[in-house]
Motif scaffolding. Structure first.
Motif, PDB file in Angstrom:
ATOM      1  N   GLY A  74      13.512  -7.573 -14.104  1.00  0.00           N
ATOM      2  CA  GLY A  74      13.587  -7.710 -12.655  1.00  0.00           C
ATOM      3  C   GLY A  74      14.087  -6.502 -11.896  1.00  0.00           C
ATOM      4  O   GLY A  74      14.339  -6.587 -10.692  1.00  0.00           O
ATOM      5  N   TRP A  75      14.203  -5.337 -12.555  1.00  0.00           N
ATOM      6  CA  TRP A  75      14.732  -4.148 -11.886  1.00  0.00           C
ATOM      7  C   TRP A  75      13.687  -3.375 -11.112  1.00  0.00           C
ATOM      8  O   TRP A  75      14.015  -2.431 -10.399  1.00  0.00           O
ATOM      9  N   GLY A  76      12.433  -3.746 -11.258  1.00  0.00           N
ATOM     10  CA  GLY A  76      11.417  -3.008 -10.529  1.00  0.00           C
ATOM     11  C   GLY A  76      10.050  -3.621 -10.698  1.00  0.00           C
ATOM     12  O   GLY A  76       9.896  -4.726 -11.216  1.00  0.00           O
ATOM     13  N   GLU A  77       9.065  -2.885 -10.248  1.00  0.00           N
ATOM     14  CA  GLU A  77       7.683  -3.355 -10.280  1.00  0.00           C
ATOM     15  C   GLU A  77       6.736  -2.177 -10.475  1.00  0.00           C
ATOM     16  O   GLU A  77       7.133  -1.012 -10.339  1.00  0.00           O
ATOM     17  N   LYS A  78       5.509  -2.506 -10.769  1.00  0.00           N
ATOM     18  CA  LYS A  78       4.474  -1.488 -10.929  1.00  0.00           C
ATOM     19  C   LYS A  78       4.131  -0.868  -9.579  1.00  0.00           C
ATOM     20  O   LYS A  78       4.125  -1.549  -8.560  1.00  0.00           O
ATOM     21  N   HIS A  79       3.827   0.414  -9.591  1.00  0.00           N
ATOM     22  CA  HIS A  79       3.320   1.109  -8.410  1.00  0.00           C
ATOM     23  C   HIS A  79       1.912   0.587  -8.133  1.00  0.00           C
ATOM     24  O   HIS A  79       1.204   0.184  -9.072  1.00  0.00           O
ATOM     25  N   PRO A  80       1.446   0.576  -6.883  1.00  0.00           N
ATOM     26  CA  PRO A  80       0.082   0.100  -6.605  1.00  0.00           C
ATOM     27  C   PRO A  80      -1.011   0.823  -7.396  1.00  0.00           C
ATOM     28  O   PRO A  80      -2.079   0.252  -7.630  1.00  0.00           O
ATOM     29  N   LEU A  81      -0.770   2.049  -7.848  1.00  0.00           N
ATOM     30  CA  LEU A  81      -1.766   2.795  -8.633  1.00  0.00           C
ATOM     31  C   LEU A  81      -1.558   2.656 -10.141  1.00  0.00           C
ATOM     32  O   LEU A  81      -2.291   3.249 -10.929  1.00  0.00           O
ATOM     33  N   TYR A  82      -0.580   1.868 -10.556  1.00  0.00           N
ATOM     34  CA  TYR A  82      -0.253   1.694 -11.972  1.00  0.00           C
ATOM     35  C   TYR A  82      -1.462   1.229 -12.779  1.00  0.00           C
ATOM     36  O   TYR A  82      -1.736   1.748 -13.858  1.00  0.00           O
ATOM     37  N   ASP A  83      -2.175   0.246 -12.269  1.00  0.00           N
ATOM     38  CA  ASP A  83      -3.317  -0.298 -13.002  1.00  0.00           C
ATOM     39  C   ASP A  83      -4.532   0.630 -12.998  1.00  0.00           C
ATOM     40  O   ASP A  83      -5.549   0.319 -13.604  1.00  0.00           O
ATOM     41  N   ARG A  84      -4.414   1.763 -12.336  1.00  0.00           N
ATOM     42  CA  ARG A  84      -5.465   2.791 -12.359  1.00  0.00           C
ATOM     43  C   ARG A  84      -5.087   3.929 -13.290  1.00  0.00           C
ATOM     44  O   ARG A  84      -5.599   5.031 -13.183  1.00  0.00           O
ATOM     45  N   GLY A  85      -4.124   3.672 -14.186  1.00  0.00           N
ATOM     46  CA  GLY A  85      -3.755   4.658 -15.196  1.00  0.00           C
ATOM     47  C   GLY A  85      -2.621   5.589 -14.804  1.00  0.00           C
ATOM     48  O   GLY A  85      -2.368   6.573 -15.497  1.00  0.00           O
ATOM     49  N   ILE A  86      -1.920   5.299 -13.705  1.00  0.00           N
ATOM     50  CA  ILE A  86      -0.802   6.131 -13.284  1.00  0.00           C
ATOM     51  C   ILE A  86       0.490   5.494 -13.804  1.00  0.00           C
ATOM     52  O   ILE A  86       0.812   4.362 -13.478  1.00  0.00           O
ATOM     53  N   VAL A  99       4.605  13.915  -2.859  1.00  0.00           N
ATOM     54  CA  VAL A  99       3.686  12.788  -3.006  1.00  0.00           C
ATOM     55  C   VAL A  99       4.082  11.557  -2.200  1.00  0.00           C
ATOM     56  O   VAL A  99       3.414  10.538  -2.284  1.00  0.00           O
ATOM     57  N   SER A 100       5.169  11.646  -1.423  1.00  0.00           N
ATOM     58  CA  SER A 100       5.642  10.471  -0.696  1.00  0.00           C
ATOM     59  C   SER A 100       5.974  10.841   0.746  1.00  0.00           C
ATOM     60  O   SER A 100       5.701  11.955   1.193  1.00  0.00           O
ATOM     61  N   ALA A 101       6.596   9.912   1.452  1.00  0.00           N
ATOM     62  CA  ALA A 101       6.972  10.111   2.849  1.00  0.00           C
ATOM     63  C   ALA A 101       7.873  11.334   3.000  1.00  0.00           C
ATOM     64  O   ALA A 101       8.632  11.664   2.079  1.00  0.00           O
ATOM     65  N   PRO A 102       7.830  12.015   4.140  1.00  0.00           N
ATOM     66  CA  PRO A 102       8.637  13.224   4.340  1.00  0.00           C
ATOM     67  C   PRO A 102      10.140  13.026   4.160  1.00  0.00           C
ATOM     68  O   PRO A 102      10.845  13.962   3.814  1.00  0.00           O
ATOM     69  N   SER A 103      10.640  11.815   4.358  1.00  0.00           N
ATOM     70  CA  SER A 103      12.073  11.545   4.200  1.00  0.00           C
ATOM     71  C   SER A 103      12.478  11.334   2.741  1.00  0.00           C
ATOM     72  O   SER A 103      13.646  11.126   2.450  1.00  0.00           O
ATOM     73  N   THR A 104      11.529  11.439   1.818  1.00  0.00           N
ATOM     74  CA  THR A 104      11.785  11.173   0.399  1.00  0.00           C
ATOM     75  C   THR A 104      12.315  12.421  -0.299  1.00  0.00           C
ATOM     76  O   THR A 104      11.729  13.493  -0.208  1.00  0.00           O
ATOM     77  N   TRP A 105      13.430  12.253  -1.015  1.00  0.00           N
ATOM     78  CA  TRP A 105      14.084  13.330  -1.765  1.00  0.00           C
ATOM     79  C   TRP A 105      13.570  13.296  -3.200  1.00  0.00           C
ATOM     80  O   TRP A 105      13.554  12.235  -3.826  1.00  0.00           O
ATOM     81  N   ALA A 106      13.147  14.442  -3.719  1.00  0.00           N
ATOM     82  CA  ALA A 106      12.513  14.490  -5.040  1.00  0.00           C
ATOM     83  C   ALA A 106      13.246  15.410  -5.995  1.00  0.00           C
ATOM     84  O   ALA A 106      13.930  16.351  -5.592  1.00  0.00           O
ATOM     85  N   VAL A 107      13.054  15.108  -7.286  1.00  0.00           N
ATOM     86  CA  VAL A 107      13.566  15.938  -8.376  1.00  0.00           C
ATOM     87  C   VAL A 107      12.355  16.517  -9.101  1.00  0.00           C
ATOM     88  O   VAL A 107      11.450  15.781  -9.497  1.00  0.00           O
ATOM     89  N   PHE A 108      12.371  17.836  -9.292  1.00  0.00           N
ATOM     90  CA  PHE A 108      11.293  18.562  -9.964  1.00  0.00           C
ATOM     91  C   PHE A 108      11.825  19.128 -11.274  1.00  0.00           C
ATOM     92  O   PHE A 108      12.953  19.618 -11.331  1.00  0.00           O
ATOM     93  N   GLU A 124       0.832  -1.200   0.000  1.00  0.00           N
ATOM     94  CA  GLU A 124       0.000   0.000   0.000  1.00  0.00           C
ATOM     95  C   GLU A 124       0.868   1.252   0.000  1.00  0.00           C
ATOM     96  O   GLU A 124       2.083   1.175  -0.022  1.00  0.00           O
ATOM     97  N   LEU A 125       0.211   2.391   0.043  1.00  0.00           N
ATOM     98  CA  LEU A 125       0.903   3.671   0.022  1.00  0.00           C
ATOM     99  C   LEU A 125       1.321   4.062   1.432  1.00  0.00           C
ATOM    100  O   LEU A 125       0.554   3.853   2.355  1.00  0.00           O
ATOM    101  N   PRO A 126       2.500   4.606   1.659  1.00  0.00           N
ATOM    102  CA  PRO A 126       3.518   4.793   0.635  1.00  0.00           C
ATOM    103  C   PRO A 126       4.136   3.461   0.230  1.00  0.00           C
ATOM    104  O   PRO A 126       4.366   2.594   1.064  1.00  0.00           O
ATOM    105  N   HIS A 127       4.401   3.328  -1.037  1.00  0.00           N
ATOM    106  CA  HIS A 127       4.951   2.110  -1.633  1.00  0.00           C
ATOM    107  C   HIS A 127       6.460   2.117  -1.392  1.00  0.00           C
ATOM    108  O   HIS A 127       7.187   2.866  -2.023  1.00  0.00           O
ATOM    109  N   LEU A 128       6.926   1.290  -0.459  1.00  0.00           N
ATOM    110  CA  LEU A 128       8.322   1.288  -0.062  1.00  0.00           C
ATOM    111  C   LEU A 128       8.941  -0.091  -0.225  1.00  0.00           C
ATOM    112  O   LEU A 128       8.238  -1.100  -0.219  1.00  0.00           O
TER     113      LEU A 128
END
Length: 162
Positions: free
Chosen positions: A110-122, A55-64, A19-23
């Protein structure tokens, strides 16, 4: 395809939360690998700003991407947030968007997986945390492909730390 053929990721798939956050819960990045990846993104990806994820946990570093005028489906959860296109979790895993033409190769290698919201068009996938320098090199290839998809051009890796 926007990146070269990816090698198969060695070992078993890491455990991730459903579930979210997806960690990522196992096989996390050593601190020095995670910091090297963060520094590379901060220098190689031109025209960016960085900060805490919106959009993620407060400890998450983002690029804009701001002024890069990104493709809408190349952002994390568009259009609600200001051009956040990739973020790095404290465990070393990342969320990013890829060109749909690259999804099958990325997932089957095998480098990754779909996000839990992937199948909802994200259009968001998790890139598993690099565990060593060889995996760090693959992570840079995937992030470069995501950046190219979002901006229409490759990052300037000639001035970035290797």
């Amino acid at each position: 395809m926007t990146f070269p053929t990816l090698p198969e990721r060695e070992g078993t798939r890491p455990e991730t939360g459903p579930e979210l956050p997806h960690l990522q819960l196992s096989q996390t990045s050593p601190p020095q690998i995670r910091e090297e990846l963060r520094q590379w993104m901060a220098t190689a990806l031109t025209g960016i700003t960085t900060g805490h994820s919106e959009v993620s946990a407060p400890s998450t570093w983002a690029v804009f991407l701001g002024q890069n005028n990104p493709a809408p489906d190349a952002l994390l959860f568009p259009p609600r947030w200001d051009a956040e296109f990739v973020h790095l979790h404290a465990d070393g895993s990342l969320h990013l968007a890829l060109n749909p033409a690259d999804h099958a190769q990325f997932l089957t290698s095998g480098w990754g997986e779909k996000h839990p919201l992937y199948d909802r068009g994200i259009n968001v996938v998790m890139l598993y945390a690099p565990r060593d320098r060889a995996e760090l090199a693959v992570a840079k290839q995937v992030i470069t492909a995501s950046y190219r998809y979002a901006t229409g051009h490759a990052p300037d890796t000639t001035t970035a730390a290797a």
